[in-house]
Scaffold this active site. Structure first.
Site, PDB file in Angstrom:
ATOM      1  N   ASN A 222     148.231  61.301  24.388  1.00 15.56           N
ATOM      2  CA  ASN A 222     146.918  61.916  24.438  1.00 15.56           C
ATOM      3  C   ASN A 222     146.247  61.829  23.065  1.00 15.56           C
ATOM      4  O   ASN A 222     146.885  62.050  22.037  1.00 15.56           O
ATOM      5  CB  ASN A 222     147.030  63.381  24.853  1.00 15.56           C
ATOM      6  CG  ASN A 222     147.496  63.510  26.292  1.00 15.56           C
ATOM      7  OD1 ASN A 222     146.702  63.608  27.195  1.00 15.56           O
ATOM      8  ND2 ASN A 222     148.811  63.476  26.503  1.00 15.56           N
ATOM      9  N   VAL A 223     144.967  61.533  23.079  1.00 17.10           N
ATOM     10  CA  VAL A 223     144.225  61.370  21.829  1.00 17.10           C
ATOM     11  C   VAL A 223     143.444  62.638  21.547  1.00 17.10           C
ATOM     12  O   VAL A 223     142.533  63.012  22.295  1.00 17.10           O
ATOM     13  CB  VAL A 223     143.275  60.161  21.910  1.00 17.10           C
ATOM     14  CG1 VAL A 223     142.510  60.004  20.612  1.00 17.10           C
ATOM     15  CG2 VAL A 223     144.073  58.909  22.212  1.00 17.10           C
ATOM     16  N   LEU A 224     143.818  63.322  20.464  1.00 16.47           N
ATOM     17  CA  LEU A 224     143.124  64.539  20.071  1.00 16.47           C
ATOM     18  C   LEU A 224     141.739  64.191  19.539  1.00 16.47           C
ATOM     19  O   LEU A 224     141.585  63.310  18.708  1.00 16.47           O
ATOM     20  CB  LEU A 224     143.913  65.263  18.978  1.00 16.47           C
ATOM     21  CG  LEU A 224     145.196  65.953  19.433  1.00 16.47           C
ATOM     22  CD1 LEU A 224     146.011  66.382  18.235  1.00 16.47           C
ATOM     23  CD2 LEU A 224     144.883  67.138  20.308  1.00 16.47           C
ATOM     24  N   GLY A 225     140.737  64.919  20.012  1.00 13.58           N
ATOM     25  CA  GLY A 225     139.394  64.696  19.510  1.00 13.58           C
ATOM     26  C   GLY A 225     138.586  63.736  20.356  1.00 13.58           C
ATOM     27  O   GLY A 225     137.396  63.567  20.137  1.00 13.58           O
TER      28      GLY A 225
ATOM     29  N   GLU B 199     148.723  65.016  37.943  1.00 15.63           N
ATOM     30  CA  GLU B 199     149.177  65.396  36.609  1.00 15.63           C
ATOM     31  C   GLU B 199     150.684  65.652  36.599  1.00 15.63           C
ATOM     32  O   GLU B 199     151.248  66.204  37.544  1.00 15.63           O
ATOM     33  CB  GLU B 199     148.430  66.658  36.152  1.00 15.63           C
ATOM     34  CG  GLU B 199     148.577  66.959  34.684  1.00 15.63           C
ATOM     35  CD  GLU B 199     147.637  68.062  34.243  1.00 15.63           C
ATOM     36  OE1 GLU B 199     147.168  68.002  33.102  1.00 15.63           O
ATOM     37  OE2 GLU B 199     147.382  68.987  35.030  1.00 15.63           O
TER      38      GLU B 199
ATOM     39  N   GLU C  98     124.076  52.350  27.907  1.00 15.27           N
ATOM     40  CA  GLU C  98     123.010  52.013  26.955  1.00 15.27           C
ATOM     41  C   GLU C  98     122.982  52.997  25.787  1.00 15.27           C
ATOM     42  O   GLU C  98     122.889  52.593  24.620  1.00 15.27           O
ATOM     43  CB  GLU C  98     121.656  52.026  27.670  1.00 15.27           C
ATOM     44  CG  GLU C  98     120.478  51.675  26.763  1.00 15.27           C
ATOM     45  CD  GLU C  98     119.147  51.868  27.455  1.00 15.27           C
ATOM     46  OE1 GLU C  98     118.185  51.194  27.079  1.00 15.27           O
ATOM     47  OE2 GLU C  98     119.085  52.713  28.375  1.00 15.27           O
TER      48      GLU C  98
ATOM     49  N   SER D 160     146.327  50.796  26.308  1.00 16.97           N
ATOM     50  CA  SER D 160     146.965  51.377  27.487  1.00 16.97           C
ATOM     51  C   SER D 160     147.262  52.857  27.229  1.00 16.97           C
ATOM     52  O   SER D 160     146.702  53.463  26.313  1.00 16.97           O
ATOM     53  CB  SER D 160     148.234  50.600  27.839  1.00 16.97           C
ATOM     54  OG  SER D 160     148.748  51.014  29.092  1.00 16.97           O
TER      55      SER D 160
ATOM     56  N   ALA E 170     139.003  48.151  25.168  1.00 14.65           N
ATOM     57  CA  ALA E 170     139.091  49.615  25.245  1.00 14.65           C
ATOM     58  C   ALA E 170     138.329  50.172  26.435  1.00 14.65           C
ATOM     59  O   ALA E 170     138.388  51.378  26.690  1.00 14.65           O
ATOM     60  CB  ALA E 170     138.543  50.229  23.956  1.00 14.65           C
TER      61      ALA E 170
ATOM     62  N   LYS F 246     150.578  57.342  30.348  1.00 16.25           N
ATOM     63  CA  LYS F 246     150.554  57.665  31.778  1.00 16.25           C
ATOM     64  C   LYS F 246     150.873  56.449  32.649  1.00 16.25           C
ATOM     65  O   LYS F 246     151.026  56.565  33.865  1.00 16.25           O
ATOM     66  CB  LYS F 246     149.195  58.263  32.151  1.00 16.25           C
ATOM     67  CG  LYS F 246     148.963  59.626  31.494  1.00 16.25           C
ATOM     68  CD  LYS F 246     147.569  60.144  31.751  1.00 16.25           C
ATOM     69  CE  LYS F 246     147.415  61.532  31.135  1.00 16.25           C
ATOM     70  NZ  LYS F 246     147.615  61.559  29.678  1.00 16.25           N
TER      71      LYS F 246
END
Length: 654
Positions: A455-458, A557, A320, A414, A371, A417
């Protein structure tokens, strides 16, 4: 008054504004009288010259008129310590009027005034009136300037000039030197500040006592940022940046909004640029739905989608608060930029197929960007069933709803990984890819595409903000392994890739980004330490500031991540996007695996879930034991309860 230790200066600065103006008027009157006398004394070469009555009368009237002109021009409204070029132009106009007044009065009153006297008088008057103000400004401002932190401005273009001007008026930083990329400008000056070449920066910064480096690069400057940061890193001086010109023009920031280095700078490569025309064509006046709209990727997707002016944008979110936040932000963008997009904030769970289908039908959704997912590797390892439910079944149910509702395009976000996964999160995303690939073969109405990136920075959980917080807290920085390597991209890049793939997919493709060289996490940590002006604490340098501590690989990992399962990627219409038609399964096979997974999930049998993931052609090869927290803390009870539930299900089915 900070920085002024002289009591006389403090007394003067604390005087009421009216008193300061009276002092300025009396000072100008005195120096104008003196300039009149000095002009005659110089012209007549008589140091003891004294004016007669008529000459004194001309001088008196001239001074009074000049003061009146200065008042009319607003000279006494200007604050001396912040005196601008316009104020000096005002003095020029006033002095010219004063000299002209002298000439006219001398002519009308028939007073002896040599022709060169008004010229000498004007020059002296300007020197005295402006000189007193410059002197006061220097006396007042010099201690304050010395108290400010000296900074070097990298970039001697328009952005650098604006920054220097803004900092001089501010209270925190003092521009000490410009750094240029043009060797020809080395040892020149701009606005009184020395300019040095980037190649001499290590030698000259200590000389100017620079404590901070500010990047003020013009947008059209073609600079290798990776090389630039490599030159600045050994200096161990904090490096920060200022907003871009586009942000300034849009009113999103001010030139003196100093901030830490952008993630794009740390990435050290050019960002991916989308084909705006193709993306716009696929979104303009369409009805678009984003699941997980409040997440880091989902919210950025929404920000970019809304600027392509779809007819409507459906925000589908389970949280929410996240839904409230993104809806509020998008409503503001929509109103300010006059986009006219219909926004529909909807609470919902992607596992509820009927809810998803009803939403898609109600708003005539044509494109879905999926997403919604659990993406943190350790958390999914500790919550296996929930990870499978959200990532696998959530994708399946949303995709089936899209097919039933006649959605034209469905794009899955996606991850790298999913390639030869060693963790549940990666295996669940690979199985989600297999589900969509099978659905793409089963029907032709909905075009399914998958976008795989690193990997997405931020984003939430990204290492960059984590490292930054650890550095500010005094360390240590925690890295799982000295050799761990990752591909990186920014949230805007990831979102642009998703939008691009959504527009060029024809069915069942897996799109990946040419992300350049992978980044070593330990090196990224050290770079951040140095660029924040600190030294790494090591055995060789125990006096350093921040220590890098290795904590060991987390459950599931890997040291290295891959983007492709096969080795034969195909090109696309976008030069930085590749396409891989990887091994897929028939829908019957996928359906059987989903049934097995559903039974294992319903009985909360985590070990059975793991076995299904291994058998489902995902390439899943766990590198550790089962880590589900509930399973590990009550395995026998869960198994017994699961068997009872399973027998009940069988009896009911009979």
């Amino acid at each position: 008054m900070r920085g002024n230790s002289n009591p006389l200066i403090r007394v003067f600065l604390n005087l009421p504004r009216l008193h300061k103006r009276v002092i300025s008027v009396l000072s100008d009157a005195f120096f104008l009288f003196f300039a009149f006398w000095a002009a005659f004394a110089l012209r007549l070469e008589q140091q003891n010259w004294l004016p007669n009555y008529d000459q004194f009368l001309v001088c008196l009237v001239t001074v009074v008129v000049t003061i009146g002109v200065f008042i009319k021009l607003g000279l006494y409204r200007a604050v001396i310590r912040y005196l601008s070029d316009k104020a000096f132009l005002t003095i020029v106009y006033g002095v010219m009027a004063s000299a002209l007044c002298m000439i006219v009065l001398g002519y009308l009153m028939q007073v002896f005034i040599p022709r060169s006297v008004p010229i000498i008088y004007g020059a002296l008057a300007f020197m005295f009136v402006s000189g007193t103000r410059l002197g006061v400004r220097m006396i007042v401002n010099h201690p304050k300037q010395r108290a400010k932190e000296a900074v070097a401005i990298v970039g001697a273009g328009e952005t650098g000039m604006q920054l220097a001007s803004a900092l001089e008026q501010g209270t925190e930083y003092r521009p000490a030197v410009f750094v240029t990329f043009d060797r020809a400008n080395h040892k020149s000056t701009i606005n009184g500040l020395p300019v040095m070449s980037i190649n001499h920066i290590a030698k000259h910064l200590p000389k100017h006592r620079v404590q901070r480096i500010l990047l003020a690069l013009d947008e059209d400057t073609k600079i290798d940022r990776k090389k630039l940061l490599k030159q600045l890193e050994p200096l161990s001086i904090p490096v920060q940046t200022v907003p871009s010109m586009s942000e300034l023009v849009a009113g999103q920031a001010r030139i003196n909004d100093i901030r830490d280095l952008e993630i794009e700078d740390l990435l050290g490569r050019d960002p991916v640029r989308p084909d705006s025309a193709v993306v716009a064509k696929s979104l303009y006046q369409k009805s678009v739905m984003v699941t997980g709209a409040g997440g880091s990727i989902g919210s950025e997707l929404c920000r970019q989608i809304i600027r392509h002016r779809p007819r409507s944008l459906v925000l589908f979110e389970q949280s929410e608060f996240s839904l409230y936040a993104i809806e509020r932000e998008l409503s503001s963008i929509n109103q300010i930029e006059g986009l006219g997009v219909e926004l529909h904030p909807l609470l919902g769970n992607v596992n509820h197929r009927r809810r998803c289908e009803t939403v898609m039908r109600a708003f005539g959704v044509q494109t879905v960007y999926h997403a919604a997912a659990y993406k943190h590797v350790p958390l999914v390892e500790h919550n296996v069933i929930e990870g499978i439910q959200n990532n696998v079944f959530g994708t399946w149910h949303t995709a089936e709803a899209a097919v039933a509702a006649g959605v034209e395009r469905f794009v899955l976000i996606s991850t790298d990984k999913a390639v030869r996964p060693t963790n549940v999160m990666g295996a669940s995303k690979r199985l989600a890819e297999l589900v969509l690939q099978a659905l793409a073969q089963r029907q032709q109405k909905t075009v399914f595409s998958m976008v795989r990136f690193g990997n997405v920075l931020g984003s939430s959980g990204s290492v960059v903000p984590l490292f930054r917080d650890q550095i500010r807290d005094g360390g240590p920085i925690t890295v799982t392994h000295p050799d761990i390597i990752r591909y990186f991209m920014t949230i805007p890049e990831a979102s642009q890739l998703v939008l691009q793939a959504g527009s060029i997919g024809v069915g069942g493709e897996v799109f990946v980004l040419d992300m350049g060289e992978p980044v070593k996490i330990a090196d990224l940590a050290r770079k951040m330490i140095h660029l924040m002006g600190l030294e790494e604490k090591t055995e060789d340098d125990p006096s350093g500031d921040i220590e890098v501590v290795y904590t060991g690989l987390r459950p599931g990992e890997k040291l290295f991540e891959e983007l492709l399962i096969g080795d034969d990627p195909q090109g696309t219409s976008h030069p930085r996007i590749m396409m891989a038609r990887e091994v897929s399964l028939a829908w019957e096979q996928v359906e059987e695996f989903l049934s097995q997974l559903q039974r294992a999930s319903q009985t909360f049998d985590c070990s059975a879930v793991i076995e299904v993931l291994k058998n489902a052609k995902t390439g899943y090869a766990p590198n550790g034991d089962l880590e589900d927290l509930v399973w590990c803390n009550g395995q026998s009870d869960i198994a017994a309860a699961g068997q009872q539930d399973d027998s009940k299900v069988r009896r009911l089915s009979v």
